[in-house]
Each structure stands twice: as structure tokens, then as C-alpha cells.
Enzyme design. Structure first.
Site, PDB file in Angstrom:
ATOM      1  N   GLU A 128       0.856  -1.193   0.000  1.00 25.83           N
ATOM      2  CA  GLU A 128       0.000   0.000   0.000  1.00 25.83           C
ATOM      3  C   GLU A 128       0.881   1.228   0.000  1.00 25.83           C
ATOM      4  O   GLU A 128       2.057   1.154   0.354  1.00 25.83           O
ATOM      5  CB  GLU A 128      -0.848   0.040   1.283  1.00 25.83           C
ATOM      6  CG  GLU A 128      -1.865  -1.041   1.406  1.00 25.83           C
ATOM      7  CD  GLU A 128      -2.288  -1.224   2.863  1.00 25.83           C
ATOM      8  OE1 GLU A 128      -2.639  -0.236   3.513  1.00 25.83           O
ATOM      9  OE2 GLU A 128      -2.230  -2.369   3.328  1.00 25.83           O
ATOM     10  N   LYS A 130       2.033   4.699   1.673  1.00 25.91           N
ATOM     11  CA  LYS A 130       2.060   5.208   3.042  1.00 25.91           C
ATOM     12  C   LYS A 130       1.503   6.630   3.000  1.00 25.91           C
ATOM     13  O   LYS A 130       2.141   7.546   2.494  1.00 25.91           O
ATOM     14  CB  LYS A 130       3.484   5.202   3.589  1.00 25.91           C
ATOM     15  CG  LYS A 130       3.555   5.494   5.068  1.00 25.91           C
ATOM     16  CD  LYS A 130       4.937   5.135   5.606  1.00 25.91           C
ATOM     17  CE  LYS A 130       4.995   5.224   7.113  1.00 25.91           C
ATOM     18  NZ  LYS A 130       4.887   6.580   7.616  1.00 25.91           N
ATOM     19  N   CYS A 438       9.255  45.669  -4.539  1.00 26.57           N
ATOM     20  CA  CYS A 438       9.330  46.797  -5.462  1.00 26.57           C
ATOM     21  C   CYS A 438       8.360  47.845  -4.934  1.00 26.57           C
ATOM     22  O   CYS A 438       7.157  47.601  -4.855  1.00 26.57           O
ATOM     23  CB  CYS A 438       8.926  46.375  -6.869  1.00 26.57           C
ATOM     24  SG  CYS A 438       8.581  47.784  -7.926  1.00 26.57           S
ATOM     25  N   CYS A 444       4.624  50.090 -11.515  1.00 30.12           N
ATOM     26  CA  CYS A 444       5.181  48.787 -11.871  1.00 30.12           C
ATOM     27  C   CYS A 444       4.114  47.954 -12.595  1.00 30.12           C
ATOM     28  O   CYS A 444       3.083  47.614 -12.001  1.00 30.12           O
ATOM     29  CB  CYS A 444       5.632  48.097 -10.587  1.00 30.12           C
ATOM     30  SG  CYS A 444       6.432  46.533 -10.853  1.00 30.12           S
TER      31      CYS A 444
HETATM   32  P1  AMP Z   1       5.614   6.239  11.441  1.00 25.97           P
HETATM   33  O1  AMP Z   1       4.720   7.372  11.865  1.00 25.97           O
HETATM   34  O2  AMP Z   1       6.692   6.638  10.517  1.00 25.97           O
HETATM   35  O3  AMP Z   1       6.030   5.365  12.597  1.00 25.97           O
HETATM   36  O4  AMP Z   1       4.686   5.311  10.537  1.00 25.97           O
HETATM   37  C1  AMP Z   1       3.643   4.588  11.069  1.00 25.97           C
HETATM   38  C2  AMP Z   1       2.353   5.228  10.687  1.00 25.97           C
HETATM   39  O5  AMP Z   1       2.169   5.229   9.281  1.00 25.97           O
HETATM   40  C3  AMP Z   1       1.183   4.458  11.186  1.00 25.97           C
HETATM   41  O6  AMP Z   1       0.890   4.802  12.504  1.00 25.97           O
HETATM   42  C4  AMP Z   1       0.092   4.897  10.260  1.00 25.97           C
HETATM   43  O7  AMP Z   1      -0.598   5.986  10.828  1.00 25.97           O
HETATM   44  C5  AMP Z   1       0.794   5.417   9.037  1.00 25.97           C
HETATM   45  N1  AMP Z   1       0.392   4.781   7.779  1.00 25.97           N
HETATM   46  C6  AMP Z   1       0.141   5.459   6.642  1.00 25.97           C
HETATM   47  N2  AMP Z   1      -0.220   4.640   5.654  1.00 25.97           N
HETATM   48  C7  AMP Z   1      -0.229   3.397   6.161  1.00 25.97           C
HETATM   49  C8  AMP Z   1      -0.534   2.116   5.607  1.00 25.97           C
HETATM   50  N3  AMP Z   1      -0.888   1.967   4.335  1.00 25.97           N
HETATM   51  N4  AMP Z   1      -0.434   1.061   6.427  1.00 25.97           N
HETATM   52  C9  AMP Z   1      -0.064   1.201   7.724  1.00 25.97           C
HETATM   53  N5  AMP Z   1       0.226   2.383   8.293  1.00 25.97           N
HETATM   54  C10 AMP Z   1       0.165   3.476   7.520  1.00 25.97           C
HETATM   55 ZN    ZN Z   2       8.452  47.080 -10.135  1.00 23.44          ZN
END
Ligand code: AMP
Ligand code: ZN
Length: 682
Positions: A128, A130, A438, A444
């Protein structure tokens, strides 16, 4: 009455109510489906107008028959519930973080670990995107949304249900079954389009723009007034179902079902037979992600089989069965040919890097932003340098550094522009400003046309038939130098111009003529006083009622107006003291442009509610919530979104939130009905 008649009447009434309930249920189902089509599937099958009419009908019926109240009704999305402090809730299932990876090697290592752990040689995955926003945990019971809680520290978060309900892509009631009770997790995001629009409005209001969509989305969840949240174009993308007895073998299948029962699960989800298919997904989205309507900062790879997920379990911090792959910000190096400068409507100067064209994240980049003089000096960016260009979440690429090894010996430090690129006037830079300006406001060309373009724009004088390019043409041909000149334009002057026909000339003149009816508050916005955006213009118009009264008022007087601070007041004083502005306004007056509030709108305005602060809550019958608020303001009162000791009255409609009611009782604030309010201003 004889028995027969009594029985007949009872049955008749019963049948009528039955019909009404059927109609209510029908409307709710239909509106739910339209919301789903529009916000989840992105394809509307009904006009906004028809949708609004159906919603109004439903609102009317619900108000008339409160016994059929349903918290999952589409009418419950307008917000209005105010949360002073968000309740802390312990998560039933902990919300973990994700481990990160940055290279193919990292991913191979991860695969080796999990396969050893599971004792298998093959693993399937779901990939998926992120999504970059704020994580949220939604709980559903028997097909209905019951709560929405932020991630917090992973163990406990804040209950933001009232705010979340206003996000149209989140189903309040599901279209199909999964299990009786489950949680679903997703990311609350602010699509780039909506984010940019919010910022344009903020800039017009003279406020600092929001920094990025992610922080703005997460801040939105904690707004106290859910009606404010309802106005923001938030969206929710779902990625994980948590619950016992999920009737599927794989994560992918579970997501598909979630999508089918109403959740917005993006289409960019792929089932991958092996790690090579994962790499394909990564390579594809590394480039394509820049075309998405929202920001992503990577990919999430999850073991597809749910039993295997269970077996792998969690570390202290994150699931073992998932890993994030972070994209590198797309970066390339290329030659900087020239630094040029642009001037905007307000006179602000922006330096631009003109580059040897280079392919960056799928598009050819020729120009990049250099921000301002400080940035150029800090990075020591020079013409003929090889520079690094980066494309992050933002649309415009930027220069982030210099490859000093490639600098030639004859290189010269950059001398920042001293004169306007357009009119050559000496630039100025005020203390505290990052940008040069300016100062040649009235000479202008870019500033002149920029101001006229603002004057005719939709939210200002809304002149039909006239666009930005035509303004430039008219200016170039010497026909207009300021917005007052528009009113002197004659058809026979316009017709001979390039690409102009008699008909379009007629339209232009007619459109300008029509703008003389635009109400004063919009005119005040249109004339483009610095820091006087739409809302401020409204406040000023209401307070002063005419432009003359505003222009002769002192700095002190101005700062006494509701929400007018020093910066705006000073800007108005500067504007009013300038002779050429005074002449411009006099000319507008001579053409018949509205420079004071019309008699009709003044007639509706009284001071009856002066000094009174109102909180409006619930659903109303005779007026819409906005009409009610306007009536309060028109009569000199103030509308506040939260109840406090200072609140004078609460105007309560149907379904006023119980927490509000108890707060009002605690503080002994009088609660009045819509009818009583109308009586108050009569
Ligand atoms: P991090 O904040 O870098 O620790 O990343 C973890 C967070 O990524 C999770 O808590 C989710 O909120 C977010 N996240 C975004 N997209 C996804 C996804 N497709 N699957 C799981 N987590 C996701
Ligand atoms: Zn000017």
C-alpha cells in the site's frame, strides 16, 4: 367517539407515521449512497443542487419528527458539536508504529527474518502507499460508527468522534457486513488541492499560510468546533482492519471488503506474489506518486496472510509482519544557467533558478524556486554552478544545494537583484521581511495589472467576460492603468484589439457595468488594501458602513474594531493617506460603485444585541444555522463557538448535544429557542 372511529383514527395515524418513516429512511439511504459515490468513488451521480434539496427535505422531516432521530443520518455531518477538552480513551488494541527501510537490501533482510521466523520459503505481501497524515482508529458496532480516537501515544488517544463525523468519506453506517464489532485504522489527510485552497484564502486574509497538509490535518482533528472541521476538505484513507473472527484469509481480501462496505480504501493496493513484485510496486509509485492528489512518503509492505501475521506478532514498537519503505526525496543535479526575478501583485520579489532541463520524478524541470536572498546566500548558490534540485511534497521543485566539487575557478558570488525586474525601481527590504519589495506600487506594470486582476476576480467585483489576459492586453494597449479606468472603457475602444470581437467587447462593458451593483463589503475587498481580505472587509464594512468613514478614522479607532489588529490598521491608514488612492475612490464614486452599505442591508441591521455573545447549537426550522448567525451579527451581537462564562444566550435547536446542555446548566446560561430568538430581534 365510538370505538370503531377510535380504532380507525389510530390506524390512520399509524399508517401516516409509517409513511413518513419510510420517506426518512429512503432519503437517508439515498443520501448515504450519494455521499459514497462522490467522496469514496469520486463519481457523482446527482447535482449539488438536487443533493442539497434532498438534504433539506430530510432535515425538515427530522426536525418535525424528532422521534425518528438517528445519529448515523447524513444530516449529522454538518457539525456544530463543540468539544472543550477531548476525552482520553485507552485503545482496545494498541496502535503500533512501523519499522522503516530505505533500500532493497533492507527489504531482503526483512524477508529473510520473517521467512526464518515462519519456517517458510515463500511469502505473499500486500503493498500500500504510506499516506502522510494523522492516524485514526474508528470503531464500528453492528454497522455503525461508535467512536473515533487519535493515535496519541499508541496506548491511548483522544476521542475526536464529533469532528470525525463531519468527514464525508467516513461511513456513519455501513453498506454491508464484515463482523459485528471491529476497528478500522486509517489516515486523516488533507488533499493537496484543498490544502492549497485553504492557504490561498488565508493569504488573502493576511494570515500566514499553513506549513504542510499533514500538520494541518492533524490540527484539524483537535478543533473545538466541529462545524469548523466540517468546512475543511479532510479525507480518510483506510489501511487496516482489527477484530476477532475476521472472515478472510488475507489482508488484501479484508481491505477489499472494507472498500465494498463503504470505506475509502485507495485503489493503489496490490497483492504481490513475491518480493520482486513488491519492488515493481515501489518503482512504479516512486515516480507516479507525484501525480497523486495527496502526499505520500513511502510504501507499506505487509505480510498478506492473516495467520502468518498472528504468528509473527509484534516487537516492543512495531508489527514484525509489516515494514515501511521510505522514498528518497527525488533529487537530481543540473546546471544553473541564470537567476531571474519575479514580481507579484503586492510587489514581493521571488528569485527563480533557470536550469538546464532535467528529468525529476517523471517530469522535466526547467525552473526551481530559490525562495529569497537569505537562502541564496546561505547555500552560496551561483550562476554556472551544478545544483541539486529536489521535488518533495510540494508542487514547485526547489534548489537544495550546490555540488561544490564542480564549481569552476572563475565562479562569482551571486549579487542579489537591486532593481525591479519589471520597472527597474530600486528594491527595498523592510526589517523582519524575508522578501524584497518593489515600492513602485503605481508604476510597476505587474503590480498594476495584478491589482486590476484582483479587482475583477470572482470573490471581489466578479466581472463576467473579463479575464487576466484581457487585463494585460488592455493595459498594454494603454486603455487602463488602474481599476477605476475599467469604468471608462467603451466598446469601440476594445473591438479593434487583437482577438476581440464586437460581442466580447459588449460583454466586457456589460460585465463592468453590472459590477456597480456589487455590495460595499466586496468592493472594499476588491480595492486590495494590503491585509484586508474577505473577512476583514466584511467586518470593516459592517462597522463603518461607508468607505469615507473608514478612511477618515484614526489608527486607534481602527484597532477598536472587532478583530482589526495593528498591522491591518496601519495598512488602512497608509492607504487612506495616499492621495492617489483618494482620487481612485472618488472616481469609483462618480461611476456609481457601491461605497457604502445599501439602505436595505442597513435596514436589517440594529444594535439590539450589542454586547451579547451567542452560542448556536442544534438544528433549526425557520432559518438555517448560517442565517441565524448572520441575524445575530446583523443585530450587533457576537457568535462564539464554545460556551463559557461570557456567553449571554444559547440558541438551541433540535438535537443540541447533551454535553453542551449540561455545561450550559452548570454555568446557568439561558437557553432560548429559535422562536424566542426571533422575538428578541423583532
Ligand atoms: P511512522 O509514523 O513513521 O512510525 O509510521 C507509522 C504510521 O504510518 C502508522 O501509525 C500509520 O498511521 C501510518 N500509515 C500510513 N499509511 C499506512 C498504511 N498503508 N499502512 C499502515 N500504516 C500506515
Ligand atoms: Zn516594479
Amino acid at each position: 367517539m365510538n370505538d370503531f372511529l377510535r380504532i380507525f383514527m389510530r390506524q390512520f395515524k399509524g399508517r401516516m407515521n409509517q409513511n413518513i418513516l419510510e420517506r426518512i429512511t429512503y432519503l437517508r439511504d439515498e443520501l448515504r449512497q450519494h455521499n459514497y459515490n462522490y467522496y469514496v468513488l469520486d463519481s457523482a451521480t446527482i447535482s449539488d443542487y438536487d443533493f442539497d434539496n434532498k438534504l433539506k427535505e430530510l432535515q425538515g422531516l427530522e426536525a418535525q419528527y424528532p422521534q425518528y432521530f438517528d445519529e448515523t443520518s447524513p444530516t449529522q455531518r454538518v457539525g456544530g458539536e463543540v468539544t472543550k477538552s477531548f476525552k482520553t480513551v485507552v485503545h482496545k488494541n494498541r496502535m503500533y508504529s512501523l519499522d522503516n527501510s530505505y533500500s532493497k537490501e533492507d527489504l531482503y533482510d526483512w524477508e529473510k527474518r520473517i521467512q526464518k521466523n515462519l519456517g517458510v520459503e515463500n511469502t505473499e505481501y500486500t503493498c500500500e502507499l504510506k499516506y502522510d497524515g494523522a492516524s485514526i482508529n474508528l470503531s464500528y458496532e453492528k454497522g455503525k460508527l461508535v467512536s473515533a480516537v487519535t493515535r496519541g501515544d499508541g496506548f491511548q488517544g483522544d476521542d475526536v468522534t464529533a469532528n470525525i463525523k463531519t468527514i464525508k468519506s467516513i461511513p456513519l453506517k455501513l453498506k454491508g457486513e464484515l463482523v459485528d464489532s471491529f476497528e478500522i485504522r486509517g489516515e486523516i489527510i488533507l488533499p493537496l488541492d484543498g490544502f492549497n485552497k485553504m492557504n490561498e484564502e488565508r493569504i488573502l486574509e493576511g494570515e500566514d499560510p499553513y506549513r504542510n497538509p499533514r500538520n494541518t490535518a492533524s490540527g484539524s482533528l483537535k478543533l473545538q468546533d466541529s462545524a469548523e472541521v466540517a468546512k475543511r476538505p479532510l479525507d480518510c484513507l483506510l489501511y487496516h482492519v482489527v477484530g476477532d473472527k475476521i472472515p478472510f484469509e488475507t489482508h488484501f481480501k479484508t481491505l477489499e471488503r472494507a472498500r465494498n462496505i463503504g470505506f475509502k480504501v485507495p485503489k493503489a493496493v496490490k497483492e504481490c506474489k513475491d518480493i520482486d513484485a513488491v519492488f515493481e510496486f515501489i518503482n512504479y509509485w516512486d515516480v507516479e506518486r507525484h501525480k497523486l492528489p495527496y502526499e505520500t512518503d513511502g510504501i507499506v509492505i505487509k505480510v498478506n496472510n492473516l495467520h502468518q501475521q498472528d504468528e509473527l506478532g509484534f516487537t516492543a514498537k512495531a508489527p514484525r509482519w509489516a515494514i515501511a519503505y521510505k522514498f528518497k526525496a527525488a533529487q537530481e543535479s543540473t546546471l544553473l544557467h541564470e537567476i531571474t526575478y519575479q514580481v507579484g501583485r503586492t510587489g514581493a520579489i521571488t528569485p527563480v533558478a533557470n536550469l538546464e532541463p532535467v528529468k525529476l520524478a517523471g517530469t522535466i524541470v526547467k525552473r526551481a524556486s530559490l525562495h529569497n536572498a537569505d537562502q541564496i546566500e546561505k547555500l552560496d548558490i551561483r550562476v554556472n554552478d551544478t545544483v541539486f534540485v529536489e521535488k518533495g511534497g510540494e508542487i514547485i521543485p526547489k534548489v537544495v544545494g550546490v555540488d561544490l566539487a564542480k564549481r569552476t575557478s572563475d565562479s562569482q558570488p551571486t549579487l542579489y537583484a537591486t532593481n525591479c525586474p519589471d520597472c527597474e525601481t530600486l528594491l527595498v527590504r523592510k526589517e523582519g521581511d524575508a522578501k524584497h519589495y518593489c515600492p513602485n506600487e503605481f508604476g510597476c506594470p505587474t503590480q498594476i495589472t495584478g491589482r486590476i486582476q484582483h479587482f475583477i476576480s470572482r470573490k471581489a467585483m466578479n466581472v463576467d467576460g473579463l479575464g487576466a489576459e484581457t487585463i494585460e492586453l488592455l493595459f498594454k494597449e494603454g486603455l487602463i492603468f488602474n481599476f477605476a479606468d475599467l469604468y471608462d472603457l467603451r466598446i469601440e475602444q476594445i473591438t479593434p484589439l487583437e482577438r476581440m470581437a464586437e460581442k466580447s467587447a459588449q460583454n466586457i462593458v456589460a460585465g463592468i457595468e453590472l459590477s456597480k451593483q456589487i455590495p460595499f463589503e466586496k468592493v472594499l475587498f476588491a480595492i486590495g488594501i494590503r491585509f484586508v481580505g474577505e473577512t476583514v472587509a466584511k467586518k470593516l464594512a459592517k462597522h463603518y458602513k461607508s468607505i469615507d468613514k473608514m478612511m477618515i478614522s484614526s489608527f486607534e479607532d481602527l484597532t477598536k474594531v472587532d478583530e482589526i489588529g495593528d498591522r491591518i490598521a496601519q495598512s488602512i491608514v497608509d492607504f487612506s493617506n495616499d492621495l492617489s488612492n483618494i482620487q481612485l475612490i472618488d472616481r469609483l464614486r462618480s461611476y456609481g460603485v457601491q461605497l457604502e452599505m445599501s439602505v436595505e442591508s442597513q435596514a436589517n441591521q440594529t444594535d439590539k444585541l450589542h454586547g451579547k455573545i451567542f452560542v448556536v447549537s442544534g438544528v433549526f426550522h425557520q432559518m438555517s444555522r448560517n442565517e441565524l448567525k448572520k441575524a445575530i451579527e446583523d443585530n450587533g451581537g457576537k457568535v462564539s463557538s464554545s460556551i463559557s462564562k461570557k456567553t449571554s444566550y444559547i440558541v438551541a435547536g433540535d438535537n443540541m448535544g447533551p454535553s453542551k446542555r449540561s455545561k450550559a446548566d452548570d454555568l446557568e446560561i439561558p437557553i432560548i429557542t429559535e422562536e424566542e430568538f426571533i422575538e428578541l430581534i423583532r
